[in-house]
Design an enzyme around this catalytic site. Structure first.
Site, PDB file in Angstrom:
ATOM      1  N   ASP A   1      34.121  36.510  37.967  1.00  0.00           N
ATOM      2  CA  ASP A   1      34.351  35.587  36.858  1.00  0.00           C
ATOM      3  C   ASP A   1      33.267  34.510  36.909  1.00  0.00           C
ATOM      4  O   ASP A   1      32.428  34.473  37.819  1.00  0.00           O
ATOM      5  CB  ASP A   1      35.762  34.996  36.904  1.00  0.00           C
TER       6      ASP A   1
HETATM    7  C1  NOJ Z   1      36.051  32.477  32.498  1.00  0.00           C
HETATM    8  C2  NOJ Z   1      37.319  33.193  32.177  1.00  0.00           C
HETATM    9  O1  NOJ Z   1      38.211  33.099  33.274  1.00  0.00           O
HETATM   10  C3  NOJ Z   1      37.140  34.655  31.825  1.00  0.00           C
HETATM   11  O2  NOJ Z   1      38.357  35.165  31.368  1.00  0.00           O
HETATM   12  C4  NOJ Z   1      36.082  34.803  30.780  1.00  0.00           C
HETATM   13  O3  NOJ Z   1      35.941  36.160  30.438  1.00  0.00           O
HETATM   14  C5  NOJ Z   1      34.787  34.249  31.321  1.00  0.00           C
HETATM   15  N1  NOJ Z   1      34.952  32.829  31.618  1.00  0.00           N
HETATM   16  C6  NOJ Z   1      33.639  34.426  30.341  1.00  0.00           C
HETATM   17  O4  NOJ Z   1      33.795  33.618  29.247  1.00  0.00           O
END
Ligand code: NOJ
Length: 748
Positions: A291
């Site tokens: 993430d």
């Molecule tokens: C953080 C989030 O937790 C995740 O769900 C998301 O896909 C990514 N950022 C990218 O935006």
């Protein structure tokens, strides 16, 4: 220096042909063919080029995390970045793809990712709302159409579906998931993956799915986003893993590691999750992306000393792609020298990434997603807009509908004068909800507009009344005046789109600000008040619940919100949504969920020393599965084919459901099971099947379900799925509390 792209690309193609991997007739690639293609590219790559393929940077379009890398275009050009997210539109992504394909030595195409969570430009209801439709076909279609629109806008990868089970509405990200139930969540995970990816990823109308956030991100301690997760391994496997597993089995080619730590190891550094479970147990062959900044955050978790260490932990755990930490791109030189990672670790990750790029057809035609005329034709097309309406109609949950003078308040057939009040009544932006991708709020139909279109001969007056948080009450007097001079009040209150989503946990989930105070003042006028609650999580509103004449839980419904609500309010559509998350009576009950255990002292009102609170009941305000209709469904008795079945038998279960009310309607018939005595304690009920049926007024449907040993299994003490002989109960009904039951015995 600009590289002679045609020669470079020819190099790749020649290698592919020599290795016999290019199918001339365009047949779908077999696994072996794919692997040979991937190997033939890997052979050409330098270490730096490999690391570039393991790197994902955000563009500067949308920023969904704490850092950005402003020089991402230079990184693409120098081969240091093989994947981009948060960039879209054909024109822009084509420009970036050109850099990758025409200005780098090997010309390996970029993947373009984006959070297409509930639509891309045409926005559907938030996933939690859509899950309330219990209509798997509808949800599959939403994913399919979102993929079509996203692919037409230059994207080939969505960071969805999010399939984190959550029992805690304080957590702002419940909006993105499918509620509290594992079985339902697993069914939805499967259809959403099928919807996004279709049968063939190389079809340019589909995009790669990403199962996230692996694992158990929906259970942060105290509902606070990014917080530690504490649970037993049995609970992890029993309650949380299935939706991820079903998504992987449905063919999702990517997965995302979660931010949280579990069993003391951050998921990003967890070999147990990323390799042992995901790959060895489930056979996942795609790639895992961290993430946002997740690898660097291993330092903050306190498991990595420095960036190099963080990179080593993540790569050897099984993370293949680094989202935004910029660690994979340069840590390994030293780590390789020191023997902390091996070239095999790196190659394995690169192969997984290249494999998906081949599956997407990017090596055949890196520009396949960049067709301006297709973009113009598909974005906001009638097909998408019609579906946005259908999905919104099925997402609305009717919680309360009282009778006044012998007649139910809803549907609202021919009022002379409506007072429409509240900060969400004429509001475009908040209808889109959190994670609304490239949603365009100017295309949103508000509730006010929807009502004006629907009730052409009714006088509709509007007042905002108050704001979400400000303590300003000056708008009350006009709102009260309108209420007093109208036949009915429709009051649209709840959360704005920033109250939920990522980094939007709340310790108090009451209706924000002074909105409830406004609601109670309006109710005091004596004019019937229909409350439309728009939110992205279950809120707590026991007092309002008691006093309002009717309550619709309307979530954030997307681009066609106002049209859908006008159809439901007027009766053009009979509501059929059922809650997928319990609505608590108060915050102190959290977590409150239907499939709890009995305890050794089950709640008994006549006995003080039983498991309960002094100040509130154990039950939620509205339970899982709950939702009313304008019509009445009468359930018959549960009939079983046998009283005793063997381990290999199938139990046939049937029940009749009759529509005895005044409207045609749709009903979600729910089947739950209880294992009466187990080697481990078992929940008092667990959803095991459901059917959504359409029953015309006056008609009766007979429903059949089949249960096998598979439906009776649970995670036993040795972590295996087992079905144990003994007595079971089957319950069927319109929600998890109002159930008819029958019993049977499972024999060895
Ligand atoms: C953080 C989030 O937790 C995740 O769900 C998301 O896909 C990514 N950022 C990218 O935006």
């Amino acid at each position: 220096m600009k590289k002679p792209i045609h020669i470079v690309s020819a190099t790749i193609v020649t290698v592919l042909l020599l290795s016999g991997c290019v199918t001339e007739n365009g047949d779908r690639q077999t696994d072996m063919q794919l692997d040979r293609k991937v190997d033939s590219v890997l052979l050409l790559m330098t270490l730096d080029e490999k690391l570039g393929q393991l790197t994902l940077y955000t563009s500067d379009w949308d920023v969904t995390g704490p850092t950005i890398r402003p020089d991402y275009m230079d990184d693409i050009r120098s081969g240091k970045c093989g994947n981009i997210f948060n960039a879209h539109t054909v024109a822009y992504n084509k420009k970036l793809q050109r850099i990758a394909v025409e200005e780098t030595r090997l010309g390996i195409p970029l993947m373009f990712g984006y959070d297409v969570i509930h639509g891309h430009k045409t926005i559907f209801p938030i996933p939690l709302a859509e899950a309330c439709s219990w209509n798997l076909g509808l949800m599959k279609k939403s994913a399919k159409l979102a993929a079509k629109e996203a692919a037409a806008s230059g994207l080939n990868w969505t960071f969805a579906p999010m399939v984190d089970i959550s029992r805690d509405p304080r957590w702002g990200r419940v909006s993105e998931g499918n509620g509290e139930d594992t079985y339902l969540g697993a069914c939805i995970s499967e259809v959403r993956v099928h919807g996004f990816q279709g049968r063939d990823l190389s079809d340019p109308y589909t995009i790669a799915a990403c199962i996230k956030h692996f694992a158990a991100y929906g259970a942060p301690v105290a509902g606070r986003d990014y917080n530690t997760v504490e649970m037993s391994e049995i609970s992890l496997r029993q309650d949380y893993l299935l939706p991820y597993q079903k998504g992987i089995e449905a063919g999702a080619v990517t997965a995302m590691a979660s931010f949280n730590d579990l069993f003391g190891v951050p998921a990003t550094a967890s070999k147990y999750l990323m390799t042992d479970i995901l790959r060895d147990e489930w056979g996942f062959e795609g790639f895992v992306v961290s993430d946002y900044d997740g690898i660097d955050q291993l330092r903050d978790h306190g498991v990595a000393e420095d960036k190099q260490h963080a990179g080593e932990l993540a790569l050897t755990a099984g993370i293949d792609m680094d989202m935004q930490s910029a660690i994979f791109v340069d840590f390994p030189a030293l780590s390789l020298e020191e023997g902390k990672v091996s070239m095999d670790d790196i190659n394995a990750a690169v192969k997984r990434v290249l494999r998906v790029k081949f599956q997407l057809g990017l090596f055949d035609d890196p520009y396949r997603y960049f067709d301006e005329s297709r973009e113009a034709e598909i974005v906001f097309s009638e097909e998408l807009m019609d579906h946005a309406l259908q999905s919104a109609l099925e997402s609305v949950v009717l919680l309360k509908n009282e009778a006044e003078n012998g007649r139910k308040i809803l549907p609202l057939t021919a009022p002379k004068k409506i007072a429409l009040i509240g900060p969400l009544a004429d509001n475009q932006l908040d209808m889109l909800g959190s994670w609304h991708a490239a949603g365009d709020h100017t295309r949103v139909v508000t509730l006010l507009e929807g009502l004006q279109k629907k009730y052409t001969s009714t006088e509709i007056s509007y007042a905002r009344g108050c704001d979400f948080y400000a303590e300003e009450r000056s708008g009350f007097s006009r709102a009260l005046h309108l209420a007093k001079t109208s036949d009915v009040v429709i009051l649209a209150i709840g959360e704005n789109q920033e109250h939920s989503g990522e980094a939007a946990s709340r310790s108090n989930i009451d209706i924000p600000g002074i909105q409830e105070e406004l609601a109670l003042a309006l109710i005091e006028t004596g004019t019937p008040v229909i409350v439309v609650i728009m939110a992205e999580r279950p809120l707590t509103f026991p007092v309002l619940n008691e006093k309002a004449s009717a309550i619709l839980y309307a979530w954030h419904l997307g681009t066609r919100a106002g049209d859908a609500l006008a159809d439901v309010l007027s009766g053009a559509c009979n509501p059929s949504g059922k809650l997928v998350m319990s609505i608590p009576e108060n915050t102190g009950q959290i977590p409150v969920y239907y499939n709890s255990k009995s305890t050794g002292r089950p709640d008994d009102p006549s006995n003080k020393y039983t498991s309960k609170y002094l100040d509130v009941s154990n039950n939620p305000l509205y339970p899982f599965g709950y939702g009313l209709s304008y019509t009445i469904f009468e359930y018959g008795e549960v009939r079983l084919s046998d009283a005793i079945i063997g381990m290999n038998d199938t139990l046939e279960v049937s029940i009749s459901v009759k529509n005895t009310g005044d409207y045609d309607g749709e009903e979600v018939v729910q089947l739950y099971v209880r294992d009466m005595v187990g080697s481990l304690t078992r929940p008092v009920k667990e959803l095991r099947a459901f059917k959504k049926i359409s029953v015309p007024r006056g008609e009766e449907h007979k429903l059949h379900f089949s249960l096998t040993r598979e439906d009776l299994k649970f995670v036993g003490g040795d972590l295996e799925y087992i079905a144990e002989p003994g007595d079971f109960k089957v319950f069927i009904g319109p929600d998890s509390e109002n159930l008819k039951e029958a019993g049977f015995t499972l024999k060895n």
